[in-house]
Write a protein that holds these residues in place. Sequence first.
Motif, short mmCIF file in Angstrom:
data_model
loop_
_atom_site.label_atom_id
_atom_site.label_comp_id
_atom_site.label_asym_id
_atom_site.label_seq_id
_atom_site.Cartn_x
_atom_site.Cartn_y
_atom_site.Cartn_z
N THR A 290 0.70 -1.39 0.12
CA THR A 290 0.20 0.05 -0.37
C THR A 290 1.28 1.03 0.22
O THR A 290 0.98 2.26 -1.21
N LEU A 291 2.14 1.64 0.77
CA LEU A 291 3.03 2.34 0.91
C LEU A 291 3.68 2.98 -0.74
O LEU A 291 3.92 3.71 -0.76
N LEU A 292 4.17 2.03 -0.67
CA LEU A 292 4.24 1.96 -2.62
C LEU A 292 3.86 2.25 -3.22
O LEU A 292 3.92 3.38 -4.40
N HIS A 293 2.62 1.77 -3.61
CA HIS A 293 1.19 1.86 -4.14
C HIS A 293 0.98 3.44 -4.25
O HIS A 293 1.15 4.30 -5.18
N VAL A 294 1.14 3.91 -2.55
CA VAL A 294 0.81 5.62 -2.90
C VAL A 294 2.03 6.43 -3.09
O VAL A 294 1.95 7.61 -3.67
N THR A 295 2.95 5.93 -2.91
CA THR A 295 4.47 6.53 -3.52
C THR A 295 4.49 6.89 -4.21
O THR A 295 5.07 8.12 -5.27
N TYR A 296 3.82 5.48 -4.96
CA TYR A 296 4.34 5.74 -6.94
C TYR A 296 2.65 6.97 -7.33
O TYR A 296 3.09 7.78 -8.97
N ALA A 297 1.90 6.61 -7.37
CA ALA A 297 0.83 7.93 -7.38
C ALA A 297 1.28 9.26 -7.14
O ALA A 297 1.03 10.22 -7.62
N ILE A 298 2.14 9.90 -5.94
CA ILE A 298 2.49 10.54 -5.48
C ILE A 298 3.86 11.15 -6.69
O ILE A 298 3.65 12.41 -7.39
N ILE A 299 4.29 10.44 -6.49
CA ILE A 299 5.80 10.72 -7.96
C ILE A 299 5.27 10.99 -9.10
O ILE A 299 5.28 11.93 -9.76
N GLU A 300 3.87 10.42 -9.86
CA GLU A 300 2.77 10.54 -10.79
C GLU A 300 2.39 12.05 -10.12
O GLU A 300 2.72 12.81 -11.79
N LYS A 301 1.99 12.45 -9.72
CA LYS A 301 1.23 13.49 -8.97
C LYS A 301 2.19 14.97 -9.52
O LYS A 301 2.26 16.12 -9.65
#
Length: 429
Positions: A290-301
Amino acid sequence: MKMEMGLFQQQSLKLAMTPELSQAIMLLQYPAMELTAFMESKALDNPLIEVETGYQSSSRGWSQGDMSWIHQISDERPDLHSYLKGQIPFKEMDTHEQRILNYMIDNIDDNGYLRLTYEEINAVFPVLQTEWEMAKSILQTLEPAGAGAESLSDCLLIQARRDDNESALLNVLLKDYFTAFVEKKWKELSRTLGVSVVEIQRVFDQIQSYNPRPGAAFGSERSQYSVPDVRVYSSKGKLVAEIVESSRVRIREFAIGIEGQHDEAAERYMHQKRMEYRWLQKAIQQRNETLLHVTYAIIEKQLDYFLTGKSDSIKPLVMKEIADVLEIHESTVSRAVRDKMIETPFGTIPMRMFFSSSLQTDQKADASALKVKKEIEKLVGSEDKAAPLSDQAISDYLKQNSGIVISRRTVSKYREQLGIPSSAKRRRY
């Protein structure tokens, strides 16, 4: 309408808050240090669980051996009372005077201020007024400068005397008009004392270099180190995120030998502990995913920040946007970023820093609150100190030059969050 009693069957689905689910939610919001402490507490209760600490299984991380040097740094620091008492042998004093001085040092608080009166010490053992004053004057000659003061104005005055910068005006301002002086009611003081505002300002500039808490450097708090939960780095032209495993759970092999001994109680016990171990592994794996998925979403934004490292390039972002992208609940995103640190090529920062409310602009893209704060800091830093900008003037300037629509109240709120005083207190004469 016909009404009758009867028995009926009905199927329904509902989510029950089991102890395992409750702990899984807690694991998600634990930062690295708290997660390690939780796993170590579990290891004390479960003989199958063994916790390995240190940065491990990280392709770009530190190994325990690489960090061994940090454990050799001494954490021992003398406390303020020991430091002051260590200077007593260098003073010419008799036994009674040393007793008075030692008792006074024992009653100095963590900031270096004397929290003892003549009446209080006289109630413990007999002390003459002259002996009290003599001991206090010796105390105020010890290092650090300002220690032994009875008030803030007294502390600043001691440091001015130590630097041979004491003046008649400084004495009057610190002793008789301290409150009005620090509140910058300088025009009133100028008329009362018959001096110019510029002279009062010079005294104010002088005391700015003094330490209002001379004992704070001897604080007993241990240094707190920030351990990142996620690391983001560039690899082959792409941004890659990985979990920083400061601790890891694995099974203890020696405990497996307890099984197979044909003892039903032991078998049940080991089965229960094995199930607990498997659940803990699964919960930690789910947390990390979950933490990785959230991090990749933040990187994209927030791609601009990860490419440039400029904090003013952070765009407005709310947790609901990340939740919608990942198709999870907003509270899950909130727990995932709570107290978490992310290591970037430009430093280690809190994950919550990437979430900032948007402010309306007359351009296509809205501005983040973080960007507006940077603009306010820049404006205040370059303003004419003789005529500082008011909150309304800052609001008008941002609207005319940056297209940022922001009210005077919002400017005031952001200014206070940045620790910037009002325009009246920023004025220089």
